[in-house]
Design a protein around this motif. Structure first.
Motif, PDB file in Angstrom:
ATOM      1  N   TYR A 188       9.820 -16.568  35.804  1.00  0.00           N
ATOM      2  CA  TYR A 188      11.111 -16.943  35.242  1.00  0.00           C
ATOM      3  C   TYR A 188      11.938 -17.728  36.252  1.00  0.00           C
ATOM      4  CZ  TYR A 188      15.531 -16.734  32.733  1.00  0.00           C
ATOM      5  OH  TYR A 188      16.694 -17.073  32.089  1.00  0.00           O
ATOM      6  N   GLN A 189      11.859 -17.378  37.525  1.00  0.00           N
ATOM      7  CA  GLN A 189      12.565 -18.151  38.547  1.00  0.00           C
ATOM      8  C   GLN A 189      12.092 -19.595  38.523  1.00  0.00           C
ATOM      9  OE1 GLN A 189      15.445 -16.127  39.364  1.00  0.00           O
ATOM     10  NE2 GLN A 189      15.253 -17.727  40.879  1.00  0.00           N
ATOM     11  N   LYS A 190      10.793 -19.782  38.388  1.00  0.00           N
ATOM     12  CA  LYS A 190      10.251 -21.150  38.318  1.00  0.00           C
ATOM     13  C   LYS A 190      10.801 -21.876  37.101  1.00  0.00           C
ATOM     14  CE  LYS A 190       6.067 -20.179  40.878  1.00  0.00           C
ATOM     15  NZ  LYS A 190       4.606 -20.024  40.868  1.00  0.00           N
ATOM     16  N   THR A 191      10.929 -21.171  35.981  1.00  0.00           N
ATOM     17  CA  THR A 191      11.489 -21.762  34.763  1.00  0.00           C
ATOM     18  C   THR A 191      12.928 -22.199  35.002  1.00  0.00           C
ATOM     19  OG1 THR A 191      10.045 -20.439  33.345  1.00  0.00           O
ATOM     20  CG2 THR A 191      12.062 -21.290  32.336  1.00  0.00           C
ATOM     21  N   LEU A 192      13.720 -21.347  35.656  1.00  0.00           N
ATOM     22  CA  LEU A 192      15.115 -21.682  35.938  1.00  0.00           C
ATOM     23  C   LEU A 192      15.221 -22.891  36.872  1.00  0.00           C
ATOM     24  CD1 LEU A 192      16.593 -18.108  36.409  1.00  0.00           C
ATOM     25  CD2 LEU A 192      16.957 -19.651  34.468  1.00  0.00           C
ATOM     26  N   VAL A 193      14.390 -22.912  37.894  1.00  0.00           N
ATOM     27  CA  VAL A 193      14.400 -24.035  38.834  1.00  0.00           C
ATOM     28  C   VAL A 193      14.025 -25.318  38.098  1.00  0.00           C
ATOM     29  CG1 VAL A 193      13.254 -25.011  40.867  1.00  0.00           C
ATOM     30  CG2 VAL A 193      14.000 -22.617  40.880  1.00  0.00           C
ATOM     31  N   ALA A 194      12.963 -25.265  37.287  1.00  0.00           N
ATOM     32  CA  ALA A 194      12.512 -26.445  36.555  1.00  0.00           C
ATOM     33  C   ALA A 194      13.562 -26.943  35.567  1.00  0.00           C
ATOM     34  CB  ALA A 194      11.204 -26.139  35.814  1.00  0.00           C
ATOM     35  N   ALA A 195      14.382 -26.029  35.047  1.00  0.00           N
ATOM     36  CA  ALA A 195      15.434 -26.403  34.096  1.00  0.00           C
ATOM     37  C   ALA A 195      16.676 -26.948  34.795  1.00  0.00           C
ATOM     38  CB  ALA A 195      15.801 -25.199  33.230  1.00  0.00           C
ATOM     39  N   GLY A 196      16.674 -26.941  36.127  1.00  0.00           N
ATOM     40  CA  GLY A 196      17.811 -27.485  36.860  1.00  0.00           C
ATOM     41  C   GLY A 196      18.973 -26.528  37.019  1.00  0.00           C
TER      42      GLY A 196
END
Length: 169
Positions: free
Chosen positions: A126-134
């Protein structure tokens, strides 16, 4: 999976962080990442639930000082948005909440006002998802170890009603 799609959709909502804001967070939290770097991160929801069953994470519920945002209070989303913290971090949350409530009461702030608790344990995925979403997020942060929490700095709850003072972007 459905959970991952939901997380990706939710991560797209709201304001995106500016690169300098992310850099500021990276610098400001370097000490935390150093402190907690030896604790294994939670790769997925199964790892979080194993930690819960082992007593290494505790359920975070509402108090008279703070209220977790709705996704943390929805039992159907518990695997997607786990409302847990490591026991010492949970105790710190409670202590901060008690002190905030004491000061709020001394200042005659409405007793129904509560801090909005917006961040608890997360998975590395989920952290990766948040980072990828900016979003204002970095990989390797203490949330993925259950040792960090966030309050909304521009909003709060009045009873169950969210009050948001964010300027329109």
């Amino acid at each position: 999976t459905g959970d991952q799609e939901l997380q990706e959709d939710v991560a797209q909502l709201g304001r995106k962080a500016q690169p300098d804001e992310v850099d500021d967070v990276r610098r400001a939290t370097a000490i935390e990442r150093e402190w907690w770097g030896h604790i294994p991160a939670f790769a997925d929801g199964q790892a979080i639930m194993q930690a819960v069953h082992a007593g290494n994470l505790q359920l975070v519920v509402a108090s008279d000082a703070y209220l977790p945002i709705l996704r943390y209070r929805n039992p159907d989303l518990r695997d997607t948005y786990p409302p847990f913290l490591e026991p010492h971090t949970h105790a710190l949350l409670q202590r901060i909440g008690q002190e905030w409530r004491r000061r709020a009461d001394e200042s005659a702030i409405d007793p129904d006002a509560r801090l909005a608790l917006t961040g608890l344990a997360t998975t590395t995925a989920y952290q990766k998802t948040l980072v990828a979403a900016g979003k204002l997020a970095i990989e390797g942060n203490p949330h993925s170890r259950g040792v960090a929490f966030d309050f909304d700095a521009t909003g709060y709850y009045l009873g169950e009603t969210p009050i948001n003072h964010r300027p329109d972007d």
